[in-house]
Motif scaffolding. Structure first.
Motif: not given
Length: 185
Positions: A57-63
């Motif tokens: 989720y956090v990686h997706d949010l950053e992306a």
């Protein structure tokens, strides 16, 4: 867990890491803001502060946040990028769909047990209770996704900037000395 406890937990984790030599306050504020927005919108925290790791989720949010600026300014380049066979780029491009899935997943408890949902007062129980014929399930899921993104990313970035500005300008810190707000009426 209430919001004040989330903030206290976040600060304690930042302090712990700082005492060990380095604290990633943007990461901690992202975790805190994500937990708080989950609690406020859906009645359930995402427990990011407890897990202490950047998950998908956090990686997706950053992306998604990184790519949104590029998409807004260089839309032609983004269209071209969708046909290029670059795995990392596809992960980023598919982040928006995964973010929608997070919004959908956050709403599942409210859809699955409407009687329990009515006893929980949060943004989405109120939205579902007043759902009109013009608001589709997809629309509600998109609203959930938007609130998760805006609530976690914007809050984390803004809070991190405020801390940086205070550290960079000690005169600001002196003017805004800590006050215990719980003792004021």
């Amino acid at each position: 867990m209430n919001i004040k406890k989330k903030i206290e937990l976040c600060v304690s984790k930042i302090h712990r890491d700082a005492m060990a030599g380095r604290a990633d306050i943007l990461m901690w504020f992202t975790f805190m803001a994500t937990d708080v927005i989950g609690q406020l919108c859906f009645g359930e925290s995402f427990d990011m502060l407890s897990h202490e790791v950047k998950n998908e989720y956090v990686h997706d949010l950053e992306a998604v946040m990184m790519i949104s600026g590029i998409r807004a300014e260089l839309s032609l380049l983004m269209k071209l990028a969708t046909i290029l066979p670059i795995p990392k780029l596809w992960f980023i491009m598919n982040g928006q769909q995964r973010m929608h899935n997070y919004g959908k997943k956050a709403l599942e408890p409210l859809y699955n047990s409407p009687s329990d949902a009515s006893s929980q007062l949060n943004i989405f129980t109120m939205m579902l209770a007043t759902k009109s014929n013009t608001l589709t399930q997809y629309d509600i899921e998109e609203e959930a996704t938007s609130l998760i993104i805006a609530g976690s990313d914007t809050t984390a970035v803004t809070t991190t900037y405020i801390i940086w500005a205070i550290i960079k300008h000690p005169e600001v810190k002196d003017k805004t000395a800590y006050r215990d707000l719980s003792t004021t009426a």
